[in-house]
Enzyme design. Structure first.
Site, mmCIF file in Angstrom:
data_model
loop_
_atom_site.group_PDB
_atom_site.id
_atom_site.type_symbol
_atom_site.label_atom_id
_atom_site.label_comp_id
_atom_site.label_asym_id
_atom_site.label_seq_id
_atom_site.Cartn_x
_atom_site.Cartn_y
_atom_site.Cartn_z
ATOM 1 N N GLU A 193 -79.940 33.250 42.884
ATOM 2 C CA GLU A 193 -78.715 34.066 42.828
ATOM 3 C C GLU A 193 -78.159 34.095 41.403
ATOM 4 O OE1 GLU A 193 -77.812 35.881 45.192
ATOM 5 O OE2 GLU A 193 -78.391 34.957 47.090
ATOM 6 N N ARG A 197 -77.868 37.669 39.573
ATOM 7 C CA ARG A 197 -76.506 38.180 39.398
ATOM 8 C C ARG A 197 -75.958 37.878 38.004
ATOM 9 N NH1 ARG A 197 -73.770 38.047 45.353
ATOM 10 N NH2 ARG A 197 -75.632 37.472 46.472
ATOM 11 N N ASP A 337 -88.455 39.742 50.645
ATOM 12 C CA ASP A 337 -88.237 41.096 50.132
ATOM 13 C C ASP A 337 -88.471 41.358 48.645
ATOM 14 O OD1 ASP A 337 -86.040 39.428 49.844
ATOM 15 O OD2 ASP A 337 -84.544 40.890 50.406
ATOM 16 N N GLU A 475 -79.063 48.323 50.104
ATOM 17 C CA GLU A 475 -80.474 48.726 50.091
ATOM 18 C C GLU A 475 -80.720 50.160 50.565
ATOM 19 O OE1 GLU A 475 -79.374 45.806 51.217
ATOM 20 O OE2 GLU A 475 -80.305 44.319 49.901
HETATM 21 C C1 DMJ Z 1 -78.380 41.285 46.644
HETATM 22 O O1 DMJ Z 1 -77.883 40.111 46.138
HETATM 23 C C2 DMJ Z 1 -79.740 41.580 46.102
HETATM 24 O O2 DMJ Z 1 -80.035 42.920 46.323
HETATM 25 C C3 DMJ Z 1 -80.802 40.723 46.730
HETATM 26 O O3 DMJ Z 1 -82.089 41.066 46.314
HETATM 27 C C4 DMJ Z 1 -80.748 40.848 48.227
HETATM 28 N N1 DMJ Z 1 -79.440 40.659 48.753
HETATM 29 C C5 DMJ Z 1 -78.303 41.250 48.137
HETATM 30 C C6 DMJ Z 1 -77.840 42.572 48.688
HETATM 31 O O4 DMJ Z 1 -78.047 42.786 49.997
#
Ligand code: DMJ
Length: 645
Positions: A193, A197, A337, A475
């Site tokens: 994260e 981020r 993912d 998404e």
């Molecule tokens: C975000 O922090 C990023 O897109 C991550 O890859 C997946 N989850 C969240 C949004 O849903």
């Protein structure tokens, strides 16, 4: 040692003289630059000019003062740099990319999204300033990740900038970062994260704005995160302390398990950082994170395998201790993912040169089409989870996460790697991207409140069941953004607008914040007390860009969005394996050979920054010279060459 790169110039800016600000090593200088001849650019050095050494083989951000435009250029192969000439020859110019924020727009839908972002930001600023995230119902803040990280501030920077700064809000965010973001006080963070981020947010805003403060902060964070990679198989620890303890830990609840997404979604950010940094510890992280992708392929040979060619669909978890996969479940949703998403983005980021990434993603897209896709009798198309038995047989669960809606974007980006003659495959991929985008849209349009839950399941009757609430996730909008860019079909914009209207209706609170929803199976869903930082970072950014009139706004040929929607520049040098350390070593090699290895002053010793760098606190090796004395500088010079050899 790597050969000094010779740079092919491709220039976005028009030829002529530019008044530009050269940001270098924390200072800004006004320079006049003639870019008429990109192979042999001339600079004039006005009064407050940089020392000549600043124009050495370095990466500089040039901000065109008159045109309010930032262009990241690379100056290399310097020659004849001398004050005795009116003009100096600055070397070859390479334009990596540029961005101009439009402060105003007559486009009403963009205006509405901007208004929503402003409102969300204002609520955060009023009630939760400095905390990770706003609690939009309690009207206070929460440190979801770690005290002092200010995640919503850093995560919002690129969106605020892309939206034109929103009347002083970007500057306030910038000031907070400059003054308050100190990593030495921050405790335990989730590495993944923090990378997507915070690190991604900082490098992205550097790419957009050219403001060096951000890349220095990113360097410090990158250096502190380096401890995460001190592991037997190279897979990073999931949680580490950023403060000087340098301690790392496993996840709290899942023992030594690591998730595919968290080890495979950190590469874009560290590669971009390594390109700008001249600190060896950071430059090295480029190959460390790249190696993870190769290690994952090796590790897959130890788990129950999908048949070739489908064994590219890796299971979602592995053991940190053994370095082997610890499950036989393959999912394209969470928590696997963005590993898949990053394979194509790595290829794009490095100038579409690293074919091994494209080959992998191409096989993955084919495998998704062959085995993961399920088409129901009613014509719904989903990607489903796959259980692989030890004998190689497969079982399926017809469940698709909202998370998996990144797949259409991933496919669209991959199309560029197909041969012109490969029309059948192109058609297959485009159809798959379209069908999945439609499913993602239906996750919204079929729910009672018009917003998507976290997952859908198709039962044996093929009936569609939704679970989970709407978490303000991006998404599906991301899919609509890529599909609109690719096809220019207005349908995708209409769908995006419908979703936006529902967000306004159900999620916006009286005080102007935005709340997630507990469930979506009601016309009047109850709100949940959380405003995730990705609402501004991603959801509102993709919405804003979908409605943009300007095709050149962050073109996908020049920019690549990390998984948190932070735009990063496409950097062809990365595909050639280049880092900031290589540039320094190239210059030093030239300097040393020119002057019989006598780095007699700091202008010949570009790594010299006036003493030890900040990062020595954890014995992180840097390229700083410890002294200006010729002999020591000389030694340092040779040491660096040795290390980079
Ligand atoms: C975000 O922090 C990023 O897109 C991550 O890859 C997946 N989850 C969240 C949004 O849903």
């Amino acid at each position: 040692m790597k050969a000094c790169a010779s740079i092919a110039a491709f220039v976005l800016i028009t030829a002529g003289w530019y008044s530009v600000i050269v940001s270098s090593r924390g200072r800004e200088y006004l320079v006049n630059l003639d870019v008429s001849d990109t192979k042999d650019a001339r600079c004039s050095l006005p009064e407050r000019s940089p020392p000549e050494s600043l124009l050495d083989s370095t990466l500089v951000y040039l901000r065109d003062v008159q045109r309010e435009k930032s262009v990241l250029l690379r100056l290399s192969e310097p020659r004849d740099i001398s004050r005795s000439h009116k003009y100096v020859r600055c070397g070859t110019l390479e334009t990596l990319g540029s961005f101009t924020a439009h402060k105003r727009t007559s486009n009403q839908r963009q205006q509405a999204v901007r208004e929503a972002a402003r409102s969300a930001w204002d609520a955060y600023e009023k009630y939760a300033w400095g905390y990770d995230e706003l609690r939009p119902l309690s009207l206070d803040g929460k440190d979801t990740f770690a005290a002092g990280l200010g995640t919503t501030i850093v995560d919002s920077l690129s969106t605020l900038y892309v939206m034109g700064g929103l009347d002083g809000r970007y500057e306030r965010a910038r000031n907070w970062v400059a003054t308050n973001l100190r990593f030495d006080r921050i405790g335990c963070v989730i590495v993944f994260e923090t990378v997507i981020r915070i690190l991604g947010g900082l490098v992205s805003i550097y790419h957009l704005s050219g403001d060096e403060m951000y890349i220095r902060k990113a360097e410090e964070l990158g250096a502190r995160l380096a401890v995460a990679f001190d592991t037997p198989h190279g897979f990073p620890w999931p949680r580490c302390y950023l403060n000087d303890t340098g301690k790392c830990e496993h996840h709290v609840t899942v023992g030594d398990s690591l998730y595919l997404a968290e080890v495979g979604t950190i590469q874009l950010e560290f590669r971009a950082l390594a390109y700008h940094s001249t600190h060896l510890s950071i430059c090295r992280l480029k190959s460390v994170v790249e190696k993870i992708i190769a290690e994952l392929q090796t590790a897959s040979s130890s788990s129950p395998r999908l048949r070739v060619p489908y064994n590219v669909l890796l299971p979602f978890a592995l053991s940190h201790t053994s370095g082997k996969f610890s499950t036989n479940l393959v999912t394209l949703g969470a928590p696997a993912d963005s590993y898949f998403e990053y394979l194509v983005k790595l290829w794009v980021q490095g100038g579409r040169a690293e074919e091994h990434y494209w080959n992998l993603i191409a096989s993955i897209i084919d495998a998704i089409g062959d085995v993961a896709v399920y088409r129901s009798q009613a014509g719904d198309v989903i990607v489903r989870d796959i259980h692989v038995s030890t004998d190689g047989s497969l079982q399926f669960t017809n469940k698709m996460d909202h998370f998996a809606c990144y797949i259409p974007g991933m496919i669209i980006l991959s199309l560029d790697g197909l041969n012109a003659t490969d029309t059948a495959r192109r058609r297959r991929w485009e159809t798959l991207a379209h069908d999945l985008t439609e499913t993602c849209y239906k996750m919204y349009s079929r729910s009672q409140c018009g917003l998507s839950g976290e997952h859908i399941r198709l039962g044996s009757d093929d009936k569609w069941r939704v679970s989970g609430g709407y978490q303000l996730r991006p998404e599906a909008l991301e899919a609509l953004f890529y599909m609109y860019r690719h096809t220019k079909d207005e349908k995708y914009r209409r769908w995006a607008w419908e979703i936006f209207e529902k967000i306004e209706l159900h999620c916006r609170t009286r005080e102007g914040g935005y709340a997630a929803l507990k469930n979506v199976r009601s016309r009047n869903p109850s709100q949940e007390d959380v405003m995730h930082s990705f609402l501004i970072a991603e959801t509102f950014k993709y919405l804003f860009l979908i409605f943009g009139d300007d095709d050149d706004e962050l073109p996908l040929s020049k920019w690549v969005f990390n998984t948190e929607a932070h735009p990063l520049l496409v950097i062809p040098g990365l595909g050639r394996g280049e880092t900031g350390c290589d540039r320094v070593s190239c210059h030093r090699a030239e300097a040393c050979s020119r002057n019989s290895a006598k780095c007699s002053d700091s202008s010949e010793c570009p790594a010299y920054q006036g003493g030890r760098s900040n990062y020595d606190h954890k014995n992180i090796n840097t390229v700083s010279c410890a002294s200006t004395s010729s002999a020591e500088c000389d030694n340092d010079c040779s040491r660096i060459f040795e290390e980079l050899r």
